[in-house]
Design a protein around this motif. Structure first.
Motif, short mmCIF file in Angstrom:
data_model
loop_
_atom_site.label_atom_id
_atom_site.label_comp_id
_atom_site.label_asym_id
_atom_site.label_seq_id
_atom_site.Cartn_x
_atom_site.Cartn_y
_atom_site.Cartn_z
N ALA A 193 -13.63 -4.30 -3.86
CA ALA A 193 -12.74 -4.27 -5.03
C ALA A 193 -13.43 -4.94 -6.22
O ALA A 193 -13.33 -4.46 -7.36
CB ALA A 193 -11.43 -4.97 -4.71
N ILE A 194 -14.12 -6.05 -5.97
CA ILE A 194 -14.82 -6.76 -7.04
C ILE A 194 -15.93 -5.88 -7.61
O ILE A 194 -16.10 -5.80 -8.83
CB ILE A 194 -15.39 -8.11 -6.52
CG1 ILE A 194 -14.25 -9.08 -6.22
CG2 ILE A 194 -16.36 -8.71 -7.54
CD1 ILE A 194 -14.66 -10.32 -5.46
N ALA A 195 -16.67 -5.19 -6.75
CA ALA A 195 -17.75 -4.31 -7.21
C ALA A 195 -17.19 -3.19 -8.08
O ALA A 195 -17.77 -2.86 -9.13
CB ALA A 195 -18.50 -3.74 -6.02
N PRO A 246 2.28 -9.91 3.21
CA PRO A 246 1.58 -8.67 3.57
C PRO A 246 0.16 -9.00 4.03
O PRO A 246 -0.39 -10.05 3.69
CB PRO A 246 1.57 -7.87 2.27
CG PRO A 246 2.09 -8.74 1.21
CD PRO A 246 2.63 -9.98 1.82
N ALA A 247 -0.43 -8.10 4.79
CA ALA A 247 -1.79 -8.31 5.28
C ALA A 247 -2.74 -8.52 4.11
O ALA A 247 -2.70 -7.78 3.13
CB ALA A 247 -2.23 -7.12 6.11
N GLN A 248 -3.56 -9.54 4.21
CA GLN A 248 -4.50 -9.88 3.14
C GLN A 248 -5.76 -9.03 3.27
O GLN A 248 -6.15 -8.62 4.37
CB GLN A 248 -4.86 -11.36 3.21
CG GLN A 248 -3.67 -12.29 3.08
CD GLN A 248 -3.07 -12.28 1.70
OE1 GLN A 248 -3.72 -12.66 0.74
NE2 GLN A 248 -1.83 -11.85 1.58
N LEU A 249 -6.42 -8.78 2.15
CA LEU A 249 -7.68 -8.05 2.16
C LEU A 249 -8.75 -8.89 2.85
O LEU A 249 -8.80 -10.11 2.67
CB LEU A 249 -8.15 -7.74 0.74
CG LEU A 249 -7.33 -6.76 -0.09
CD1 LEU A 249 -7.93 -6.62 -1.48
CD2 LEU A 249 -7.26 -5.41 0.58
N SER A 250 -9.61 -8.24 3.60
CA SER A 250 -10.73 -8.94 4.23
C SER A 250 -11.77 -9.26 3.16
O SER A 250 -11.71 -8.74 2.03
CB SER A 250 -11.34 -8.07 5.33
OG SER A 250 -12.00 -6.96 4.74
N ASP A 251 -12.76 -10.06 3.52
CA ASP A 251 -13.81 -10.41 2.56
C ASP A 251 -14.57 -9.15 2.12
O ASP A 251 -14.92 -9.01 0.94
CB ASP A 251 -14.78 -11.42 3.16
CG ASP A 251 -14.23 -12.83 3.15
OD1 ASP A 251 -13.09 -13.03 2.66
OD2 ASP A 251 -14.92 -13.75 3.63
N ASP A 252 -14.83 -8.24 3.07
CA ASP A 252 -15.56 -7.01 2.72
C ASP A 252 -14.74 -6.14 1.77
O ASP A 252 -15.28 -5.57 0.82
CB ASP A 252 -15.92 -6.22 3.98
CG ASP A 252 -16.97 -6.94 4.83
OD1 ASP A 252 -17.73 -7.76 4.26
OD2 ASP A 252 -17.00 -6.70 6.05
N GLU A 253 -13.45 -6.02 2.04
CA GLU A 253 -12.59 -5.23 1.16
C GLU A 253 -12.50 -5.88 -0.23
O GLU A 253 -12.49 -5.18 -1.25
CB GLU A 253 -11.19 -5.10 1.76
CG GLU A 253 -11.14 -4.26 3.03
CD GLU A 253 -9.82 -4.37 3.76
OE1 GLU A 253 -9.42 -3.37 4.36
OE2 GLU A 253 -9.20 -5.46 3.75
N ARG A 307 -4.61 -5.82 -9.98
CA ARG A 307 -4.69 -4.71 -9.02
C ARG A 307 -4.29 -5.10 -7.60
O ARG A 307 -3.67 -4.32 -6.89
CB ARG A 307 -6.11 -4.14 -8.97
CG ARG A 307 -6.53 -3.41 -10.20
CD ARG A 307 -7.88 -2.78 -9.96
NE ARG A 307 -8.48 -2.29 -11.19
CZ ARG A 307 -9.66 -1.69 -11.24
NH1 ARG A 307 -10.36 -1.51 -10.14
NH2 ARG A 307 -10.14 -1.27 -12.39
N HIS A 308 -4.72 -6.29 -7.18
CA HIS A 308 -4.59 -6.66 -5.76
C HIS A 308 -3.95 -8.02 -5.54
O HIS A 308 -4.11 -8.61 -4.47
CB HIS A 308 -5.97 -6.67 -5.09
CG HIS A 308 -6.75 -5.42 -5.25
ND1 HIS A 308 -6.46 -4.27 -4.56
CD2 HIS A 308 -7.81 -5.12 -6.05
CE1 HIS A 308 -7.31 -3.32 -4.90
NE2 HIS A 308 -8.13 -3.81 -5.82
N GLY A 309 -3.22 -8.53 -6.50
CA GLY A 309 -2.69 -9.89 -6.44
C GLY A 309 -1.83 -10.19 -5.23
O GLY A 309 -1.86 -11.30 -4.70
N THR A 310 -1.06 -9.21 -4.75
CA THR A 310 -0.14 -9.49 -3.65
C THR A 310 -0.83 -9.50 -2.29
O THR A 310 -0.27 -10.00 -1.33
CB THR A 310 1.01 -8.46 -3.61
OG1 THR A 310 0.46 -7.16 -3.44
CG2 THR A 310 1.84 -8.54 -4.87
#
Length: 150
Positions: free
Chosen positions: A105-107, A94-101, A131-134
């Motif tokens: 999520a970290i914040a 699946p599409a990976q989260l960008s650095d900004d995203e 939450r976002h492992g995949t």
């Protein structure tokens, strides 16, 4: 389901006569079969897509590491083979989260857990993976969590 997409890709590669792609898809299916066998005795079975994504992420990580080693060892032909396999593997992820995203999520997790220092990194990483492992490259996530908690 991702597994069905992979099986369809195998059939398409067979019909199209694309031997390199077929070999890579068969490699993926073999790893999935190995993982299925490992989980036969497990007490709980993960969701199939989660299982497939986990296997694909591990395979992609292995390919990236191999590419680096082959390039460092002046074995460009082997590195090229790994790049081709990596390209096929990444098609099914699946599409990976960008650095900004990922930073966002970290914040969010940082404020939820009241994480302030690097000592809280383990808790933040665990929650981030849950939450976002995949859709997250954990190596990149680790670097970004360190930045956020420093």
């Amino acid at each position: 389901m991702i597994r069905d997409t992979i099986k369809q890709a195998q059939i398409a590669a067979m019909k199209g006569g694309d031997k390199e792609r077929l070999a890579a898809v068969r490699l993926i299916l073999a790893k999935l079969k190995d993982r299925d066998i490992e989980l036969r005795t497990a007490s709980s079975q993960p969701d199939d897509d989660t299982l497939v994504v986990d296997v694909l992420q591990k395979m992609a990580k292995q390919r990236r590491e191999s590419i680096t080693m082959y390039v460092d060892g002046n074995r460009e032909e082997l590195a090229e083979q790994e790049r081709k396999e990596l390209k096929v593997i990444e098609e099914f992820l699946p599409a990976q989260l960008s650095d900004d995203e990922t930073r966002a999520a970290i914040a969010d997790i940082k404020s939820t857990l009241n994480a302030e220092s690097i000592k809280d990194m383990g808790r933040v990483m665990a929650e981030l993976k849950a939450r976002h492992g995949t859709v997250l490259d954990m190596q990149t996530a680790s670097r970004l969590v360190k930045e956020a908690l420093s």
